[in-house]
Structure formats: C-alpha cells, structure tokens
Write a protein that holds these residues in place. Structure first.
Motif, PDB file in Angstrom:
ATOM      1  N   ALA A  25     -56.968  53.797  -1.484  1.00 24.03           N
ATOM      2  CA  ALA A  25     -56.621  54.303  -2.819  1.00 24.03           C
ATOM      3  C   ALA A  25     -55.756  55.533  -2.646  1.00 24.03           C
ATOM      4  N   SER A  26     -54.946  55.827  -3.652  1.00 25.22           N
ATOM      5  CA  SER A  26     -54.097  56.999  -3.553  1.00 25.22           C
ATOM      6  C   SER A  26     -53.868  57.565  -4.941  1.00 25.22           C
ATOM      7  N   GLY A  27     -53.351  58.779  -4.979  1.00 26.11           N
ATOM      8  CA  GLY A  27     -52.983  59.393  -6.254  1.00 26.11           C
ATOM      9  C   GLY A  27     -54.061  60.308  -6.800  1.00 26.11           C
ATOM     10  N   ASP A  28     -53.950  60.633  -8.083  1.00 30.44           N
ATOM     11  CA  ASP A  28     -54.805  61.632  -8.731  1.00 30.44           C
ATOM     12  C   ASP A  28     -56.287  61.314  -8.564  1.00 30.44           C
ATOM     13  N   ALA A  29     -57.067  62.348  -8.299  1.00 29.81           N
ATOM     14  CA  ALA A  29     -58.522  62.302  -8.230  1.00 29.81           C
ATOM     15  C   ALA A  29     -59.065  61.576  -7.005  1.00 29.81           C
ATOM     16  N   VAL A  30     -58.202  61.114  -6.121  1.00 28.47           N
ATOM     17  CA  VAL A  30     -58.681  60.499  -4.878  1.00 28.47           C
ATOM     18  C   VAL A  30     -58.672  61.573  -3.785  1.00 28.47           C
ATOM     19  N   ILE A  31     -59.785  61.699  -3.078  1.00 31.30           N
ATOM     20  CA  ILE A  31     -59.832  62.659  -1.973  1.00 31.30           C
ATOM     21  C   ILE A  31     -58.810  62.221  -0.925  1.00 31.30           C
ATOM     22  N   SER A  32     -57.941  63.132  -0.474  1.00 29.48           N
ATOM     23  CA  SER A  32     -56.841  62.812   0.453  1.00 29.48           C
ATOM     24  C   SER A  32     -55.870  61.801  -0.155  1.00 29.48           C
ATOM     25  N   GLY A  33     -55.769  61.796  -1.484  1.00 28.13           N
ATOM     26  CA  GLY A  33     -54.937  60.803  -2.163  1.00 28.13           C
ATOM     27  C   GLY A  33     -53.445  60.987  -1.954  1.00 28.13           C
ATOM     28  N   GLY A  34     -53.043  62.125  -1.375  1.00 28.03           N
ATOM     29  CA  GLY A  34     -51.613  62.405  -1.213  1.00 28.03           C
ATOM     30  C   GLY A  34     -51.019  61.836   0.051  1.00 28.03           C
ATOM     31  N   GLY A  35     -51.862  61.246   0.899  1.00 31.10           N
ATOM     32  CA  GLY A  35     -51.323  60.575   2.086  1.00 31.10           C
ATOM     33  C   GLY A  35     -51.348  61.413   3.345  1.00 31.10           C
ATOM     34  N   HIS A  36     -51.266  60.702   4.456  1.00 33.70           N
ATOM     35  CA  HIS A  36     -51.245  61.320   5.785  1.00 33.70           C
ATOM     36  C   HIS A  36     -49.948  60.954   6.473  1.00 33.70           C
ATOM     37  N   LEU A  37     -49.461  61.862   7.296  1.00 35.59           N
ATOM     38  CA  LEU A  37     -48.258  61.597   8.062  1.00 35.59           C
ATOM     39  C   LEU A  37     -48.475  62.123   9.472  1.00 35.59           C
ATOM     40  N   TRP A  38     -48.004  61.381  10.458  1.00 38.60           N
ATOM     41  CA  TRP A  38     -48.132  61.811  11.846  1.00 38.60           C
ATOM     42  C   TRP A  38     -46.749  62.156  12.390  1.00 38.60           C
ATOM     43  N   SER A  39     -46.725  62.865  13.501  1.00 36.77           N
ATOM     44  CA  SER A  39     -45.429  63.259  14.056  1.00 36.77           C
ATOM     45  C   SER A  39     -44.672  62.021  14.538  1.00 36.77           C
ATOM     46  N   ALA A  40     -43.356  62.142  14.538  1.00 35.41           N
ATOM     47  CA  ALA A  40     -42.499  60.975  14.736  1.00 35.41           C
ATOM     48  C   ALA A  40     -42.300  60.651  16.213  1.00 35.41           C
ATOM     49  N   ILE A  41     -41.975  59.393  16.481  1.00 35.98           N
ATOM     50  CA  ILE A  41     -41.515  59.014  17.815  1.00 35.98           C
ATOM     51  C   ILE A  41     -40.084  58.506  17.684  1.00 35.98           C
TER      52      ILE A  41
END
Ligand SMILES: *[C@@H]1O[C@H](CO)[C@@H](O)[C@H](O)[C@H]1NC(C)=O
Ligand SMILES: *[C@@H]1O[C@H](CO)[C@@H](O)[C@H](O)[C@H]1NC(C)=O
Ligand SMILES: *[C@@H]1O[C@H](CO)[C@@H](O)[C@H](O)[C@H]1NC(C)=O
Ligand SMILES: *[C@@H]1O[C@H](CO)[C@@H](O)[C@H](O)[C@H]1NC(C)=O
Ligand SMILES: *[C@@H]1O[C@H](CO)[C@@H](O)[C@H](O)[C@H]1NC(C)=O
Ligand SMILES: *[C@@H]1O[C@H](CO)[C@@H](O)[C@H](O)[C@H]1NC(C)=O
Ligand SMILES: *[C@@H]1O[C@H](CO)[C@@H](O)[C@H](O)[C@H]1NC(C)=O
Ligand SMILES: *[C@@H]1O[C@H](CO)[C@@H](O)[C@H](O)[C@H]1NC(C)=O
Ligand SMILES: *[C@@H]1O[C@H](CO)[C@@H](O)[C@H](O)[C@H]1NC(C)=O
Ligand SMILES: *[C@@H]1O[C@H](CO)[C@@H](O)[C@H](O)[C@H]1NC(C)=O
Ligand SMILES: *[C@@H]1O[C@H](CO)[C@@H](O)[C@H](O)[C@H]1NC(C)=O
Ligand SMILES: *[C@@H]1O[C@H](CO)[C@@H](O)[C@H](O)[C@H]1NC(C)=O
Length: 672
Positions: A404-420
C-alpha cells in the motif's frame, strides 16, 4: 494617551463594562494563584481533545508537590515548562500557528512553495501524542540496513552475514513500539522526511542544476517558524538529491520550515515537494550503503538484475516460503540513461524519480526467484526497452510499504536504494534467456540471431532441449554404475551417484549454453574467448567483416580477419556445433565456464565414466575460465552475478593440476 472614541449603544456599554470587570477579576486572580490556574486550564483543554494526554495529567498530578517543591528534577521541569507554555500559547493563538499548515501523522503536506520564501508546517501536539498508525504484517523478514560501500576481507564479511542471519525474522520492532504504554516515556520520536517531486529546470542556456531545498525543524515554542532567518533552537537540514530525513524526540508540537532558495538565471519552474511527520516510521526512505541490487547480464535491448538474498533462511523455513509465495514481488526498479539530466538532484527521492517521464518507457518484469548461489529467495527484474551500448543508472525502489502507498500508510512515501551502473551490449547477437525448465540456473545472454530465432522463448527451448537430451544419455551410463550398493562397494566413500548427477548437470548446462559477450568487447578483457569467427556476422552487427585489416578497422574487425585464429577450431567455431548450425550467431565472445565445474565433475563421478579436465597449457585456458575476485564475471557458473566487492568465495574442492588428461567427449560434448 489618546483613546479612540466610540459611540456605544446602552447594551454595548453594559457589555463593555462587564467585560472589563471580568478581565480585571481574571488578572487579579492570576496574579494571586498563577501556576495552578494555568495547569487546570491546560489539563481541561487537553482532556477534552485528546485522551492520550491522560498520562501526562497523571504525571503532573502525582508529581504536584515535587513540581513546586525543592526536589524538582530536570525532566519534570521540562514537562511543566512545555505544558505551561503550550496552554498559554493555545488559548491566545488557537490551534495552528498563523501562516503554518497543519500536518497529520503519515499524511504528507504537499506544496509548490514560492521561490525565495519559506513554507511553515506544524505537527501539532495532539498528533505527536495521537494514535499510532496501523502497522501491516510487513515483509516476510526485515531488510537489514546494508553496510557502507567499503572493501572488506572475506572473514569480516562472513561475520556480518552471521549477524544478519541472527536478527532475521524479527518483525516485532515496529509492533512493540506501537504497544508501548505511553506512560513509560516522556517524549515521542517523530520522523520527519521530505521528498522533492519536481524541481525548477534549466531553459537550456545553463547547465546549472536547481539548488536543493533546505528544511528547518524546531521543537521549541520560542521558534514556531523555523527558517533561514533564525539562528537558534532549530535544526538546519539541507536536502541531498531531493531528500532529507530528520528525527526528533518531541514533547509537544514540532515546527517545520521548508525554504525554496532563489534561482540563478536560466532556471525556471517551481518546486513541488512532500513533507511528512510520523510517529511510526519515516514516510520516505533512502537507503545508502551497498546497493541491494545486483546486475546479472544485458543484451542490446534488455537487462537482467536481481536483488541480493532477501533472507538466509533455509528452504524448510516458513520465512523462505513466505518470500517465495509473495502475491506480488515487493520491489520495483527504475533505470535511467547516464545522459538523463532530469534525474540530477533527485536521485534520493522516490517521488522525484517516479515522476521522470523517461523512466516510464522502460518495461520491468518482476518475479521472485531462488536461482543463484545458496538458492535463497531474491527478486528478479527483466527490464526491456533499453538502448544498446548505453550506461544506465539502476535504482531499486519500493512503492510505499510494498502493498500500500500514499496518505495514512506507514512508510507510504516509498523506499529508494542507492543506484548501480550497468552498460548494455552493443552487438546484436547476444540475447538474454531465462526461465528454462531443465537448466533452471541459466539466466544470462547466449549466442543468438534474431533472424533464425526471433523468439527468445524458442531460443531458450532449443538450448534447454539440447542439454536435457544429453543429460538423458548420461543417466543411461550412470545406470550401469553400482550406485545403490553398500558403502564398501561404492566407487567413492565421499561421493555417491546423486552427487555425480548434480555435478554433471551443472557442468552440462554451463558448457551447452555458453555465456555470450560482444565480439567487439575490448581485447584487454583477455578472459573472453572469441568463437565462431569463421562465420559471417549477422546483418545487424555493429562491425563488418573485412578480409584485409587496414589501419582504420576496429579491434573486432581485425580479430575476425586474423588468419591464425581462423584456422583454429577453438576460435572458428562454437563449443557446441548446434549453435553454428541452427542459430548461426556469427562471431561472438564466450565467458568460459569456471574450471571448478569441471573439477567437481571429475571428483564426484566414478572414474569408469571417463571424465577428465584439460591440462593447463594444453587446452584448459581455451575451455575454462577462472573465478576472479574483481567483481567481474570472468567465468560462467550457474547463478553468477556481478558483485561489487572483492568478496568472491574460494574455489571449492582441493583439486588442482593433478586432475589430468584431456576431457574426452564421452557424452557428445567436446571440451577444448
Ligand atoms: C501496508 O500498509 C497497509 C495499510 O496500512 C497494511 O494493511 C499492509 O499490511 C501494509 N503492508 C505491509 C507489507 O506491511
Ligand atoms: C527480536 O527482538 C526482540 C526484542 O529486541 C528479542 O527479544 C527477540 O529475541 C528477537 N528475536 C529474534 C528471532 O532475534
Ligand atoms: C530520543 O530518545 C532516545 C531514548 O529515549 C534516544 O536513544 C535517542 O538518541 C533520542 N533521539 C534524539 C534525536 O534525540
Ligand atoms: C533563459 O533564461 C535566461 C536568463 O533568465 C534568459 O536570458 C534567456 O532568454 C532564457 N532563454 C530562453 C530560451 O528562454
Ligand atoms: C550520452 O552523452 C555522450 C556525451 O556526453 C554522447 O557521446 C552519447 O552519444 C550520449 N548517449 C546517448 C544515448 O544519448
Ligand atoms: C546469497 O547467499 C549465499 C549463501 O547462502 C551466498 O553464497 C551468496 O554469495 C549470497 N549472495 C548472492 C548474491 O548470491
Ligand atoms: C555510477 O556512475 C556515476 C557517474 O556516472 C558515478 O558517480 C557513480 O559513483 C557510479 N556508481 C557506482 C555504484 O559505481
Ligand atoms: C516461466 O515458465 C513457466 C512455464 O514454463 C511460466 O508459467 C512462467 O510464466 C514463466 N515465467 C516467466 C517470468 O517468464
Ligand atoms: C544419445 O545416445 C544415442 C545412442 O548412443 C544417440 O543416438 C543420440 O544421438 C544421443 N543423444 C544426444 C543428444 O547426443
Ligand atoms: C538409487 O536408489 C534411490 C532410492 O532408493 C533411487 O531413487 C535412485 O534412482 C537409485 N539410483 C540408481 C542409479 O539406481
Ligand atoms: C549422497 O550423498 C549425499 C551427501 O553427500 C546425501 O545427502 C545423499 O542422501 C546421498 N544419496 C544417496 C542416494 O545415498
Ligand atoms: C581512415 O580514417 C580516416 C579518417 O578517419 C580517413 O580519412 C581514411 O580515408 C580512412 N582510411 C580507410 C582506408 O578507410
């Protein structure tokens, strides 16, 4: 003193008189009993609006004597001060700071801001002490934060892996935090994060990048509008690549300022950002350290990548099954050409990368797989729509909390890792195949020709069927061996026929399905073996066949014209005649199978089967490669990926040049 003159109706006069009297009474009362009144007022107002403040009330009442007595502690002082100030502040000014927008838990505040100005946000006290968000079941096992990108020796690495395994499967952290009794703490952790979704761009006259936003955070009632003009009681957090995260322990409201710096000439447009405060977990995340994403192989239009092992759990462990059975793979990825300028300044922002249009032209097929060393669960990405001979930045990402993503979701804004970084191939005669039914570990580029085999599935099936047929003949031979017998009668005390069959299958798939590299790959990559140079290049090839090498011809053209090589079987044909006859890929280079695959075969199988490996200096180098610690794929073995650090494991088995004689092609395969 000049008083303004008003004409009042009798009713208004009476009201003014009584109002004045009331205010006088209040002032006198306040001067007589100041603190107690303030507390009572504050506690009442809190009681009405927020049950979570009950603990605060208890604490203040319990500590009543101490609060005004001599033994007042620092902590208690802090609370009394905060509460006292808060009460006054609320009653005078109202709920939110004027000009400040209110943030709710896990709900981003979005703004376009104004160049040169500062936006003000308030995460009010009742949100700080409010209900926690609803925690989902989470991933099957938590992802550990990966160590920073440094070279480590193997022993150190193993220690770290061991630690990883020990904390694996512990999902209680977040849940525990949620069930904590509020009374047990005096402040709450507030995670503040910001992602830039859009930034000003150059109008083409300048190569300057847009400056980064600056975030200011204050927990002090003295500084309710933190910003560039303030010096004290605030944290100044410049964004890096469109992202920043900050954590505070708050007892009351948290104030945030977001400043949009002035633009240099040539830049235009506006920022668009999301700022979020959460009492549960950061809403947006960026994970630096060693990338979780590994590059496997590419061809001219697509690339294959995998995540690292997502767990070290064994196949019998429920955690392992939960990863493999996920309804939808949790990660996604983005790939941008190195030349893509619109990602500059946004490379840590999930929201920013997601909004870059060129990212949408790339099609990503995601599957869970347990291919590779150790057969641990990982996610595989097959990305299509790439250009040949291009370097890409690949970003691993997770949309929201993965389900789930977006408003009211814990960590709803997404994760990003460093690039290769990875580079696509330039010659059109190598093509990625995967998902084979017999050679399940094969997932890399193989010699191909779009004219003879336009479909990758048909190509995969051809290689796969060939290996399977050869294996079948091998099992007939193995059946002649006294496998299922007492240990004294067996061919080896250490190995049995199961081991032999497994070693044969691994070796067979690696030699039947060669790993392909560009024929135009630089000659300095000496571990690559030119193959099939006797055959005309395919029509889409980037190099042309010239019989006389002139000074302008490329490395590849010179190589194809090398008359010595053209007379050598190992260079003018493929390892497997099927390739030259049916696929007709033209010249290519092969990443040779690792020599230890051959040694393992000889070691595991009965001598009666007649396996042997070529000797060094007598053909070994033309048939087999050696694993290197460089992180490059210098030889092919099932499930190989490009690794970043020099952490390659040693070659298994202690066999060396004692294994003798040239490999005899008993089962239809010559080993040069
Ligand atoms: C993501 O959030 C939703 C809503 O809060 C929740 O139902 C779901 O279980 C969460 N997913 C994971 C993987 O935690
Ligand atoms: C998970 O963490 C809790 C609390 O830190 C600890 O008691 C528990 O033993 C851990 N479980 C595992 C499997 O490590
Ligand atoms: C918040 O408080 C915890 C202990 O309650 C402490 O470990 C942590 O360092 C504090 N964090 C900040 C940012 O002050
Ligand atoms: C770009 O911006 C500069 C400075 O503001 C301006 O002089 C120039 O005319 C602009 N160019 C275009 C194509 O808009
Ligand atoms: C990327 O930029 C380089 C030079 O900056 C150029 O040579 C190359 O052709 C560009 N590649 C693509 C795919 O645009
Ligand atoms: C995954 O785990 C296995 C051992 O279980 C290890 O050999 C391997 O290097 C790990 N990483 C990758 C990318 O396969
Ligand atoms: C990828 O390439 C960029 C330059 O284009 C470089 O700055 C960066 O360090 C590289 N990343 C890795 C992981 O090698
Ligand atoms: C792999 O092959 C199986 C059957 O051969 C098919 O059901 C599955 O969809 C394929 N997976 C991918 C990712 O192509
Ligand atoms: C298997 O063995 C049979 C009999 O020796 C032979 O005719 C056949 O070609 C072999 N199959 C392969 C794929 O080599
Ligand atoms: C040996 O015995 C096992 C089980 O008893 C059987 O599965 C296997 O096929 C046998 N192997 C041979 C080569 O006969
Ligand atoms: C063969 O040996 C392996 C261990 O090396 C063992 O796990 C397996 O059960 C053995 N197979 C047979 C058929 O004895
Ligand atoms: C070699 O290249 C140069 C310039 O790149 C050109 O002038 C010359 O004609 C070329 N020679 C041949 C034989 O193609």
């Amino acid at each position: 003193m000049a008083l303004p003159c008003f004409k009042l109706t009798p009713l208004q006069s009476r009201f003014a008189a009584s109002l004045t009297a009331s205010i006088l009474v209040i002032i006198i009362y306040l001067s007589l009993y100041p603190p107690r009144f303030a507390y009572a007022a504050e506690l009442d107002s809190i009681l009405n609006e927020d049950h979570n403040h009950l603990w605060l009330l208890d604490e203040l009442l319990d500590g009543d004597g101490a609060l005004y007595g001599e033994e007042q502690t620092d902590a208690q002082h802090e609370i009394s001060y905060e509460a006292d100030f808060l009460g006054v502040h609320r009653s005078i000014i109202g709920r939110a700071e004027e000009g400040a927008q209110t943030l709710r838990n896990n709900v981003p505040g979005r703004s376009n801001g104004q160049i040169g100005l500062t936006d003000y946000w308030e995460f009010p006290s009742d949100a700080v002490w409010g209900e926690h968000g609803e925690v989902g079941e989470g991933l099957p096992s938590p992802l550990e934060e990966r160590p920073a990108l440094v070279m480590r020796d193997v022993s150190e690495l193993e220690e770290i892996n061991g630690e990883d395994a020990a904390v694996e499967g512990n999902t209680t952290d977040l849940k525990r935090r949620q069930t904590e009794r509020p009374g047990s703490q005096r402040s709450r952790t507030v995670y503040i994060s910001i992602d830039v979704c859009q930034q000003p761009t150059s109008n083409g006259t300048t190569t300057t990048e847009a400056p980064q936003l600056i975030m200011y955070v204050s927990t002090s009632e003295q500084n309710t509008k933190p910003g560039p003009d303030k010096r004290e009681s605030q944290a100044n957090i410049p964004l890096v690549e469109g992202f920043a995260q900050h954590t505070v322990n708050a007892t009351g409201a948290v104030y945030i300022g977001v400043h949009e710096p002035d633009l240099q000439p040539g830049l235009s447009g506006a920022w668009n950002y999301e700022v979020t405060a959460s009492i549960d977990a950061p809403y947006h995340s960026h994970h630096d350290g060693e990338p979780l994403l590994l590059f496997v192989d590419s061809d001219t239009t697509s690339a294959l990548l995998v995540t690292d092992n997502l767990t070290q759990a064994n196949a019998s462990d429920p955690v392992y099954r939960r990863w493999m059975d996920l309804a939808e793979p949790p990660f996604t990825m983005y790939a941008f050409s190195k030349n893509e300028t619109s990602i500059r300044g946004l490379q840590r922002s999930y929201c920013g990368l997601d909004a870059v249009p060129s990212g949408k032209q790339i099609e990503v097929t995601r599957t869970m797989t347990n291919r590779g060393l150790g057969n641990k669960p990982k996610e595989q990405f097959h990305i299509r729509g790439l250009n040949g001979s291009t370097t890409y930045h690949g970003f691993l990402a997770m949309r929201g909390n993965s389900t789930a993503s977006g408003d009211a979701v814990i960590s709803g804004g997404g994760h990003l890792w460093s690039a290769i970084n990875f580079t696509t191939k330039s010659d059109a005669n190598c093509r990625i195949i995967s998902n084979l039914t017999f050679c399940t570990e094969v997932a890399y580029a193989v010699p191909s020709n779009d004219e003879t085999f336009p479909s990758a599935t048909d190509l995969a099936n051809l290689y796969n069927a060939r290996a399977e047929a050869l294996y079948e003949n091998f099992t007939y031979s193995l059946d002649q061996i006294a496998c299922n017998t007492t240990s004294t009668a067996r061919y080896s005390l250490a190995r049995n026929c199961t081991d032999c069959a497994a070693a044969y299958k691994t070796w067979l798939c690696a030699v039947t399905i060669p790993r392909c590299e560009d024929f135009s790959a630089p000659a300095s990559l000496s571990y690559l073996q030119p193959r099939n140079i006797g055959q005309a290049p395919i029509s889409q090839s980037t190099f042309s066949f010239t019989s006389n090498s002139n000074s302008n011809s490329t490395d590849a053209e010179a190589l194809a014209a090398d008359t010595t090589l053209r007379n050598r079987l190992y260079a003018n044909s493929s390892r497997n005649p099927l390739i030259d006859q049916q696929i007709r890929p033209g010249p290519y280079k092969e990443v040779l199978p690792c020599e230890d695959l051959c040694y393992a075969l000889v070691q595991s199988c009965p001598a009666k089967l007649g396996f042997s490996c070529p000797l060094p200096g007598k053909g070994l180098e033309k048939s087999y490669g050696r694993r290197s610690g460089s992180g490059r794929v210098e030889c092919s073995f099932p499930g190989e990926v490009f690794v970043r650090s020099a952490a390659a494991k040693g070659v298994p088995g202690g066999l060396t040049a004692l294994l003798v004689a040239v490999l005899v092609g008993v089962f239809g395969l010559g080993g040069w």
